[in-house]
Design an enzyme around this catalytic site. Structure first.
Site: not given
Lengths: 151, 151, 151, 151, 151, 151, 151, 151, 151, 151, 151, 151
Positions: G10-11, G18, G23, G74, G77, G98, G100, G107
Site C-alpha cells: 500500500p501507498n 511524496r 522514500y 515490499n 504498511a 522481503e 523495504h 523509524r
C-alpha cells in the site's frame, strides 16, 4: 581517602573529536589533566584508565582494593549492559561514584536504566566534562559519611 | 547567572529529624544556610522555597522567568508523579538541575523513574545535603555551555 | 443547560507567553474573553477557574452540582496523573467535556493516556484555543442527547 | 481551504439502524446531508466516501492531494489496526482531523489506542453525529494556524 | 433458525492443496458440499462466502440481518487482526459461532488471541473440516438458548 | 476408540443449582445421563469423574492409558492454573478434547488463557451442556485423523 | 528460477511524488522498469503487482504457485499488520524475500516488528529503490541454497 | 568511497566447520577471499577484522574515520547486546551496513532485536555468505544517496 | 446471619510454632477458641475448616449455601493461585470476607495480587490473629448493607 | 495510644450526597460523630482532617509525631497516585492503618494498587463507613504488637 | 543431618513408562531404590513421598520439622504454580534442595520460572534420575555450610 | 569423556577474599586444586580458564572441539548478558553443564534469567565451591545419556 581510581568506559577515547553536541569539545587528555589538577588541589592523587574492554575494567576494579580508596567511573555504554562491572564494583567494596557527560535520562529509553547505579553511592549526569570534577567532589564529601542501609 | 531559585519538595521540612539513615542529620535550615553561604562565595544569590504542595511549586516556577536565572530542584516524592512540575520547568525555559539526597536508583523500583530528569540539564543524586552544593556547582558550570540538541 | 464551569489546569496561566509553537500565542485572558463572548451568543454563561492546585480543582468540581449544568475542562498535566479529579467529575454527575490545546496523541507516550477521558462525554484535542470553543459547542449538542450505556 | 474529503470507515453504512445506544439514531444519508449543508454555510464543499475496504480508503487519500484541501476522517475499526491508512494520511500531506461518534476512551481497552491520531492535527470523539460537524469546524480553524513542530 | 451465513476467511480458497499437515486434505468445494448436505439434514439452508478481503466480509455480515438467522465464521488470519469484522458481527446482532481448522492455541503465540471470540456465542477449534460441521451443530443448539449476560 | 474418560473439574458438582445465567440449568446428573445416552448411540462407553481435587484429576488421567482411548475434559478453573493436569494429558498420550460451558473468551481476561489447550487436539467452548456433546462428537471425528505436526 | 512475482504494498503507487526524504525520488514506473531490465540481465522475468488491498495481495500470492518460482515483496504498511499475507506466503511455499525502501529499524517502534519476516528467506531494508535490486539478487543466490531448518 | 572496513563479530571464526545448517559451509577465509575479489571488481579495497572481543571491535571502528569510507558489519551475537558497538558506529559517522548470515527474524525472539540497526543505513539478513556481497553492493549504492532525516 | 463458615488455608495449621515474626505466636487452636468466644458474644456460631487441599476448600464452600450464612476466609497461599476457590465463593453466593494475618502488600510482589478479593465484600489484612476478629465484625456489619453494584 | 489522627482524602467531603451505591448514605459529619463516639468508648481521642489537597495531608502527617500516637487514613484517590503521602507516613514513624469504603479490588484495575499500603500496618477495605470503625479497632490491637520485620 | 525427606511431585508416578525422551527410562521404584542405596552409603536415611496432591505435599513438609533434617524435592508441575509448597518449605525451616529431571530452562517459557527456588539452598536440573543423587550429594555438602544472607 | 574444559567467568579471580557471605571462603586456587583432585579420581583431566573477558571465553570454547570432551562453566555475570558465549557453546557442540556458587534464583530479579542455560544439558546452582564438584559429577553421568530432543 588518598588515591582514587578513575575509569573511562568505551568510546571515550574519541572525546572532543566526535559528536561535540552531545559530549562537548574537550578531549580526554585535557579532561584528565584538568581532573588531576583539581585532585591535587583537593589533596588526592588519581590513577586513570580508559578502556573499551569490559574485561579490562573488571580486572582493574578487582585490583583496586588496598591500592585505591575510591572509584570514579563513567561506564559509558557499559552502564546499560555490564553486570560484570557491577559485580566488580560491589566485590571491591570501595565507595564509587558514577558519572555521565550527557543527561542519560534525556536520551533513548534504553539509556535510562543503569545497571551500575545501585552499587554506587551516587550519580552525576549531564554536565559534560564538569561531571568528572563534580563526581570527584562528591566522592570527597563521602570521606566522613557512611553508606546508608537503604542506598 | 545571578539568582537561582532553589526548590525543596514534599516532606523535606522534616529533614534532620527523621530517617537520618537515609537523608542525613542536617535540618533544612542548616542546609539552606550552608547553601546560601556557598552561593555567596560563587557570586550568586538564592531564592528558596520548600513546599509540600505541587501547585505551589508549579506556580513559583511559572513566575521564575525574568526573576531568576536558573533552577535547582529536589522534587522529592513529586519526582515520580508530577507531570505538572515537569511542564512548568519546560515552560519556564530556565536551565534546571535536579538533585536528590539519597541514591534513588538504589531504592524501591518506583523511585528509579524521574518524570523531571528529561527536562533538566543534569542530575546529582546520592550525596546527602552535599547534593545541593554539587548541584549548585553544576548549574554554575552551565553558564558558558549551551544545552545540546539531544539532552 | 444555562451555566457551564470552565476549568483550566496547571501551567495554563502561562499561555501566550511561553512555548507558542505548542500552545499558540493567545493568552488566557483573551481565551476566556473570546469564550465568554461565544458562550453569550449561545445563551449560556460561564464560571471560569484556572488553578495549578489539584485540590482546588477537585473542590470546585465538588461544589458545581446545583450551581452549574456542565463542565468544560482542560486538565493539562493532571490529565495523566489525577485520579482525584476523575473521581470528582464522576461524583458530581454533570456532563463533562475534556479539551486539549495540543494533540496529546502526537506528543510523548505518557501523554497518550488520559485518566479523565473515561468519565467525560467526549474529548476535543489539538486545535489550540479553538479547542475550547469546539468543546463548548460539543457540550451544547449534549443538551438533547442522553449519555449512552457504553460511553 | 475549499474542498474537504470526508471518509467514513467500516460498518458506518449501518448507522441509524443498529446499536443506536452507542452510535445514535441518524443514518449516514442524513449525517451526510446535514454535514454538506453545514459545509455550504461555511463556504466549503465536501467529497464523501464510505468504505469497508482499507485499500479503497488508502487509494482515495492517495488521490486527494491537489484535488482536496483537507481530510475529515472517521476511521472506525481501522483506527486501531491500519498502518496503511496512517501512512496514506502522512504521505498526502493534507491537514487531517479524526472524528469518532462514541467516546473511544470509555470503551474496550483496545479502542483506546489510535494509530491514526499521531498523523492528524487533532481529534474529536464522543458526540455522536455532531462529532462530524465539530470536526469540520475544527478543520476550518486550521486555515490560518500552521502545524506545530511537536504535533 | 432457517438460513445460516457461512464465511470462510483469507487463504481458505487454498484448502486441500497446501499444508495438508495443518489444514487437512479436503478442498473448500468438498467442505462446502458436505456442510450443505449436513445443513439440509438439519433443516437449514446455507449462504456461503469465501473472501480474502476484510471489507467484503464486513459488508456481507452487514447485510445478513433480516436475510440470515445466524453466522458461522472461520475468520482465518483476520481472527487476530480485524476489529472491523468484530464490529460487523456485533452490529448485525445475529448469533455467531467461530470455527478454526487447526488448534490455534497450539500454534504461534500471536494466534492465541482472537478479536472475534468475545462477540461470538462460542468457538470450535482444531478438528479440521469437521470444525465446520460441529460449529453448525453448535449454532443449532442455540436455537432455544438465549445469550447470557456474561458471555 | 471404544471408551472415553470424561472429566468434570472443580465446582461443576454445583451445575444447575447456581449461576444458571452463565452455566445453564441442567445439573451434572442430567448432563452425564444425556452424554452417556449420546455416547451409546455413537458406540462408545464413558467413564466419568467429577473432582474438585487437581491431584485426583492428575491421577485418573495417569491411569487412563490402556484403559481408555480418549479424554474429554472440562477443566473449569484448573484450565487457567494447572500445569499438573497439562503434564498428565501430555504424558498419557491419548487424544484429548477440552470443553467449556461458557465462552471463556467473553469473560474476565484471566480466563482467556488455557494452559490445557496446547496439549489437546481441539477445544469447544460456549454452548452450555451442549459443549460436552459437541466435544464428544469432535473426539469421534479424530478416529481417522492423525494429529498434525503443528498442532 | 525463471519467473519472479514482485509485489508492492500500500501507498507505493505514490513513490517519487511524496516524502522523497524517506522514500527517494524515483517513481514506481521507473523502479519497475529498472528492475525488469536488471532481471532480464539475470535471465529471469518479472510479474509485478502494486496493490493497496490486502486481499488482492493475498490472492495473487495464492495463485503464484506453479506460475512463478519466487516472491519479492515490499509489504509496506502491511508488514506490521497482515497475518493474511504471512499465511499466504507460507501457504504458497515459494522462496520469498522481503524488501523495504527505508530502514524500518530506525523509524517508529511499531515498524520494528515484521509479521512477514519469519516466513521469508531473508530481508533487505534501507537502501531506497536499490533495495529491490538487492532483493532480486538475493533471491537469485537462493537458487542453489536450500532453506535451513532454523530459518 | 574507496576503502571499506569489514567486521566479523564473535564466533564467526568457526564458519564452515560448525552448524552448516544455519550458517552455510563456506569458511571465513573463503568468504573473505570472495568478498575481496568482488570488492576489487567494484573498485574498492577492504580492511577486514574478525574478533570475538567487543572492545577490539569498538576500537577498530573508533580508528576507522579518515582511514576508511564505510563500514560493513556482521555483529553476530553482539547485535543483541552491545551498546558500545552501536555508540562506536554512531560516533565514527561513516555509513554502515549490517549483515547477517541467517534470517535473525526466524530464530529465537531475543534475536529479533538489533541494537545496531538504528545507527546503520540498512540491513541485509538471511542469505548466508551472500549477505556480505549484497551488503557491499548496498554500501556502494549509498555513494550517491544521502542519509534521510528519518532513518 | 446466624452461622458463619470460617476457612483457614494451607500451612495455617503451623501457626504459633513457625515464623512468629510474620504470623504471631498464637496457635490455630487458640485463634479458633478466641474467635468462637467472640462469635458467641455476637450471637453467631462458627463452623471451622483448616485445610491444605484446594479441593477440600472448594467442596466445603460448595456445600455452604443453605447451611451457613456467610464466609470468613484466610486463603493463605491460595489467595494468589486459586481460581477454583474464587469460583466456589462466587458460585455459593454468600457474603464473604477475606482476611490475612500479615500485610500482604508489604511482602513479595506476587503476594500483592489476590484472585479472591474481587468476589468478596471486603478484605482485612495485617493485624495478626486480630484480623479474624475484625473480619468477623466486618461480616456482621454487612447484615444490613446490600452489596453495591460496583463492588 | 491516646490520640489518633484520622485523615479523609479527596472527594470524601461529598459522602452521603453522591454515589450512595458505592460509598453509602452516611455523610462525613455523621461518620466522624460515630467514630468519635466509638473512640471515646475505647479511651482514645481523635483529631480529624478532610482535605482535597495532597500537600495539606502531607503537612498534617508531618506534624503528627509527638502530637498523635497513630494514624487512621482513607487516602481515597491519592491511594493510587501519592508518593508524597507514602513518604510522609514512613517519615512520621507512627503506626498507620489504611481504610477504604469500597472494595478497591473489585473496581477498575488502576484502583487495585495502593502506594500507601506498604508503609501501613494493615488495611481494611469494602465495608462502607464501618471500615473506619474496624480500622480504629485494628489500630488499637496494635498497641501491644510490634511491627514485624517483613511487613 | 541424618534423615532426609524426599518428595516427588505430580505425574512422577509415571516415570519410565511415558515420555522417556524427556524423563529417562528408569521408573520411580528403581530411582527410589538407587537413591536409598546411595543415601545409606552416605550415612543418611530417606523418607519418600510421591504425591499428585499439592495439599499432601504441603502437609508432609509441615510435619517434617523435628522428624527430618533436610528436604530433597522435585516439585514437577507444582514448581511453577504452588505458592503453598513454597510457604511450607519456608515455614519448616529445613535446608531444601530442588531437583528436576529435565533442564527446565530449555523447555517452554512458563517452565523457566520456579516459585520454589527462592526458598531452597540450591537447584540441580537436567540430569535425569541422576539429578536426585546429585541433589542428595548437594544437601550433604550443606551440613557444614550455613545459609548466606543473600540466598 | 577424558578431558573437560572448566571455565570461570568474570570476578571469580576474587573468590575467597571478597563477599564470603555469598561466595564462600575458598579461593580459586584451592577450588581448582580440589576439583582437579576429584577429576583425577574420576579418571578425567581438566583444562582450566578464568577470564574476565567475554572474548577470551568465546575463543577458548571455540577451540575446545576436538581437544576437550565436555564443558563445565560458571559464566558468572556473563550468565545474564552474553549471547556470544551462548552461541560459542552451541557452536562447539560439546555437552556443557552450567554451575553457580550462589542460588541465582534467590538474588536480584535480573539474575533469574540465564542466557546460557538453554544450550546446556543442565544446571547446578547454590552450593558454593561444591557446585563445581557436583557439576563435574553431573557431566560424567552424561557419558552414557544422549541429549533429549526437548532439552
Amino acid at each position: 581517602m588518598k588515591k582514587i581510581l578513575v575509569i573511562h568506559g568505551p568510546n571515550l577515547q574519541l572525546l572532543g573529536a566526535r559528536q561535540p553536541d552531545i559530549y562537548g569539545t574537550a578531549d580526554l587528555k585535557k579532561i584528565n589533566a584538568d581532573l588531576k589538577k583539581h585532585a591535587a588541589e583537593c589533596g588526592v592523587t588519581l590513577e586513570i584508565l580508559q578502556s573499551n574492554h569490559e574485561g579490562d575494567i573488571v580486572e582493574r576494579i578487582g585490583k583496586a582494593k588496598g591500592r585505591c580508596d575510591a572509584l570514579l567511573i563513567n561506564p559509558a555504554a557499559y552502564t546499560h549492559t555490564s553486570v560484570a562491572i557491577r559485580d566488580a564494583i560491589e566485590a571491591c567494596g570501595l565507595p564509587a561514584v558514577e558519572v555521565h557527560l550527557s543527561n542519560i535520562y534525556a536520551r533513548e529509553p534504553f539509556r535510562h536504566q543503569s545497571l551500575i547505579a545501585p552499587v554506587c553511592r551516587g550519580q552525576v549526569s549531564g554536565f559534560g566534562p564538569a561531571s568528572y570534577r563534580l563526581g570527584l567532589d562528591a566522592l570527597l564529601t563521602l570521606r566522613y559519611n557512611k553508606r546508608t542501609s537503604k542506598g
